[in-house]
Design a protein around this motif. Sequence first.
Motif, PDB file in Angstrom:
ATOM      1  N   ASN A  26     -13.560  24.556  50.793  1.00 40.92           N
ATOM      2  CA  ASN A  26     -12.717  23.740  49.912  1.00 40.92           C
ATOM      3  C   ASN A  26     -13.422  22.493  49.394  1.00 40.92           C
ATOM      4  OD1 ASN A  26     -10.501  25.466  50.188  1.00 40.92           O
ATOM      5  ND2 ASN A  26      -9.891  24.471  52.091  1.00 40.92           N
ATOM      6  N   HIS A  27     -14.490  22.082  50.025  1.00 35.52           N
ATOM      7  CA  HIS A  27     -15.138  20.821  49.663  1.00 35.52           C
ATOM      8  C   HIS A  27     -15.819  20.857  48.294  1.00 35.52           C
ATOM      9  CE1 HIS A  27     -14.834  18.447  53.523  1.00 35.52           C
ATOM     10  NE2 HIS A  27     -14.204  19.586  53.773  1.00 35.52           N
ATOM     11  N   GLN A  28     -16.144  22.036  47.807  1.00 38.66           N
ATOM     12  CA  GLN A  28     -16.742  22.117  46.474  1.00 38.66           C
ATOM     13  C   GLN A  28     -15.789  21.519  45.436  1.00 38.66           C
ATOM     14  OE1 GLN A  28     -17.780  26.043  45.062  1.00 38.66           O
ATOM     15  NE2 GLN A  28     -18.992  25.224  43.375  1.00 38.66           N
ATOM     16  N   ASP A  33     -18.935  17.093  39.180  1.00 38.08           N
ATOM     17  CA  ASP A  33     -19.443  18.226  38.401  1.00 38.08           C
ATOM     18  C   ASP A  33     -20.964  18.322  38.428  1.00 38.08           C
ATOM     19  OD1 ASP A  33     -16.861  18.899  37.724  1.00 38.08           O
ATOM     20  OD2 ASP A  33     -16.913  17.829  35.809  1.00 38.08           O
ATOM     21  N   THR A  34     -21.639  17.233  38.772  1.00 38.89           N
ATOM     22  CA  THR A  34     -23.101  17.230  38.769  1.00 38.89           C
ATOM     23  C   THR A  34     -23.701  18.009  39.939  1.00 38.89           C
ATOM     24  OG1 THR A  34     -23.079  15.115  39.935  1.00 38.89           O
ATOM     25  CG2 THR A  34     -23.298  15.046  37.532  1.00 38.89           C
ATOM     26  N   ILE A  35     -22.913  18.298  40.961  1.00 41.14           N
ATOM     27  CA  ILE A  35     -23.409  19.056  42.113  1.00 41.14           C
ATOM     28  C   ILE A  35     -23.700  20.487  41.671  1.00 41.14           C
ATOM     29  CG2 ILE A  35     -22.790  19.984  44.384  1.00 41.14           C
ATOM     30  CD1 ILE A  35     -23.370  16.958  44.360  1.00 41.14           C
ATOM     31  N   SER A  48     -27.292  21.144  45.738  1.00 39.41           N
ATOM     32  CA  SER A  48     -28.333  20.238  45.277  1.00 39.41           C
ATOM     33  C   SER A  48     -27.722  19.156  44.398  1.00 39.41           C
ATOM     34  CB  SER A  48     -29.434  20.992  44.534  1.00 39.41           C
ATOM     35  OG  SER A  48     -28.917  21.594  43.383  1.00 39.41           O
ATOM     36  N   ILE A  49     -28.361  18.001  44.466  1.00 41.82           N
ATOM     37  CA  ILE A  49     -28.008  16.868  43.624  1.00 41.82           C
ATOM     38  C   ILE A  49     -29.171  16.724  42.648  1.00 41.82           C
ATOM     39  CG2 ILE A  49     -27.454  14.413  43.572  1.00 41.82           C
ATOM     40  CD1 ILE A  49     -26.766  14.750  46.626  1.00 41.82           C
ATOM     41  N   LYS A 117     -19.538   5.801  44.725  1.00 45.39           N
ATOM     42  CA  LYS A 117     -18.859   6.612  43.709  1.00 45.39           C
ATOM     43  C   LYS A 117     -18.507   7.987  44.260  1.00 45.39           C
ATOM     44  CE  LYS A 117     -20.662   4.492  39.514  1.00 45.39           C
ATOM     45  NZ  LYS A 117     -21.568   4.637  38.367  1.00 45.39           N
ATOM     46  N   LEU A 118     -19.403   8.559  45.066  1.00 43.74           N
ATOM     47  CA  LEU A 118     -19.131   9.859  45.684  1.00 43.74           C
ATOM     48  C   LEU A 118     -17.923   9.761  46.615  1.00 43.74           C
ATOM     49  CD1 LEU A 118     -19.840  12.814  46.298  1.00 43.74           C
ATOM     50  CD2 LEU A 118     -21.359  11.966  48.098  1.00 43.74           C
TER      51      LEU A 118
END
Length: 131
Positions: A26-28, A33-35, A48-49, A117-118
């Motif tokens: 569920n964490h996705q 959106d950048t992940i 990945s970041i 921000k994350l």
Amino acid sequence: MSTFTSKTSISKPINEVYSFLADFNNHQQLMPDTIQEWVSDADEASFSIPNMAKLLLKIDSRTTDEEIVIVPAAKAPFDLKLKWSLSFNNNHTDVLFTIDAELSMMLRMLASGPLQKLADHETQSLNTILS
């Protein structure tokens, strides 16, 4: 150690909030959106970041309806611990998300803003999804 926190309150029973957070799949939905390259099961996730790092995280411990602790499952660019703390008050669940990161002075200058921000993005997303 640098600590970044974000709080939210959700009008759901604590067991529903805990059940959602206890499954790494569920964490996705909580991530920006950048992940990229997200792969997960109930206990681990890799992603990945862009222009930063690839991370492999695992749920280190679960305390039913109270806390979920997440740590790196492989070498990370810096020591890291993520913690979701839950409490139930007056028909809503209070959620505190904490990111503890061991950052050098240089990394602190570069990463403090994005890490805060994350934290804020994840709690806002959780609130949106479960409200």
